[in-house]
Design an enzyme around this catalytic site. Sequence first.
Site, PDB file in Angstrom:
ATOM      1  N   ARG A 135      35.423 -10.423   2.198  1.00  0.00           N
ATOM      2  CA  ARG A 135      36.156  -9.180   1.951  1.00  0.00           C
ATOM      3  C   ARG A 135      35.426  -8.313   0.919  1.00  0.00           C
ATOM      4  O   ARG A 135      35.364  -7.088   1.064  1.00  0.00           O
ATOM      5  CB  ARG A 135      37.571  -9.497   1.470  1.00  0.00           C
ATOM      6  N   ASN A 137      44.568  -9.780  10.039  1.00  0.00           N
ATOM      7  CA  ASN A 137      43.965  -8.465  10.218  1.00  0.00           C
ATOM      8  C   ASN A 137      42.563  -8.547  10.815  1.00  0.00           C
ATOM      9  O   ASN A 137      41.874  -9.549  10.621  1.00  0.00           O
ATOM     10  CB  ASN A 137      43.898  -7.746   8.866  1.00  0.00           C
ATOM     11  N   CYS A 160      52.993  -6.726  11.154  1.00  0.00           N
ATOM     12  CA  CYS A 160      52.470  -6.085   9.945  1.00  0.00           C
ATOM     13  C   CYS A 160      53.651  -5.795   9.032  1.00  0.00           C
ATOM     14  O   CYS A 160      54.780  -5.595   9.514  1.00  0.00           O
ATOM     15  CB  CYS A 160      51.743  -4.795  10.307  1.00  0.00           C
ATOM     16  N   HIS A 181      48.028  -0.018  11.149  1.00  0.00           N
ATOM     17  CA  HIS A 181      47.393   0.671  10.036  1.00  0.00           C
ATOM     18  C   HIS A 181      47.005   2.106  10.394  1.00  0.00           C
ATOM     19  O   HIS A 181      46.090   2.674   9.784  1.00  0.00           O
ATOM     20  CB  HIS A 181      46.185  -0.115   9.506  1.00  0.00           C
ATOM     21  N   TYR A 188      47.713   4.006   4.837  1.00  0.00           N
ATOM     22  CA  TYR A 188      46.373   3.863   5.409  1.00  0.00           C
ATOM     23  C   TYR A 188      45.835   5.193   5.916  1.00  0.00           C
ATOM     24  O   TYR A 188      44.623   5.349   6.090  1.00  0.00           O
ATOM     25  CB  TYR A 188      46.379   2.847   6.546  1.00  0.00           C
TER      26      TYR A 188
END
Length: 421
Positions: free
Chosen positions: A90, A144, A164, A194, A244
């Site tokens: 990440r 995700n 989500c 998102h 987002y």
Amino acid sequence: MKLTVVGGGSTYTPELVDGFARLRDTLPIEELVLMDPAQDRLDLVGGLARRIFTRQDHAGRITTTTDLDAAVDGADAVLLQLRVGGQAARQQDETWPLECGCVGQETTGAGGLAKALRTVPVVLHIADRVRRTNPRAWIIDFTNPVGVVTRALLQAGHKAVGLCNVAIGLQRKFAALLSVEASAIHLDHVGLNHLTWETAVRLGGPEGEDVLPKLLGEHGDTIAADLRLPRPLLDTLGVIPSYYLRYYYAHDEVVRELGTKPSRASEVAEMERRLLAMYADPALDEKPELLAERGGAFYSEAAVDLAAALLGGAGSPYQVVNTYNRGTLPFLPDDAVIEVQAAVGAKGASPLPVPPVDPLHAGLMAAVTAYEDLALRAALHGGRDRVFRALLSHPLVGQYAYAETLTDRLIAHNREHLAWA
């Protein structure tokens, strides 16, 4: 009822376990299996999970295992919460795109594509094992990027629904602003994972009064501040975008901000170290307050509600989920995965009708759907050209010079996770 959590060593898991304990009447679990390849994390998280059940007088049994087949054998539902490559991957997703002037984020843009490429093959391998061991089990995907991963699962013929926590978080926020119970709020929530907008906020159900104008009129400044978007923009849109959308509506501003502060990945990694140290304390028997800063707010409530509805229990009849479009949004392919309100039951999720979508939102949804199609092809089949095409198509990249550089950096940073590279 047996429920399995793959990725059960996650620091998120105590949030989930707490929800299972509190909402036992909605989802009566007899056995909860936490599966994870990391035995050390399993030991810590599993120990706290058992203490949470004991503190709340839950009679269910919690087991831990590193054996996937044993974990899913006989499970009624399997919940996926994976992070292939961990926080180190990440961290890369959030940094190397910034070097090219593009948003660095773990679920959208170039970083989101990297995560999809690492994740889809692993998830499909797990799903195949679930189907081989127990074909009747539902797969609930919280991993995700949920839209791409759920599309991969559905195209492979798995019994899957994507989940989500954005919608439930907004539902709770709006309920608090309006001083009503959360159950009274029904969102007209439309978009892709998102990439969503609340086009109406209804009291009492799908046919209830739309109080969105009242919400924006009385609390627009608070909502805009939470989204970190200008209040006049919300007034112009007349809808409430998910946070987002800031990556799209304020891309360059976000890139500048991200370049001046530590990455979210580094913050989360430090938080995880602190959480795991807390989990090791045998006196701890409830989720610590620090966990609220980890993310995933109301994740447990959403997961319980969805699992209960799919398994014929007391789950809400209408829930925001990720599932096949099947004509719901006529400007998208039937096999696109959309995030909308759906009727959820033992046969799965059926999207509710959606009023015509403003072209301003529909155009962006169509572009990102095309990207997701190309991203899935790259995840399934590999190849530099497929990665380049996916990046070139993404609205947050879009320029060939950026796409060329980002392609090379994505592959270089993820080579150990990409069999074809």
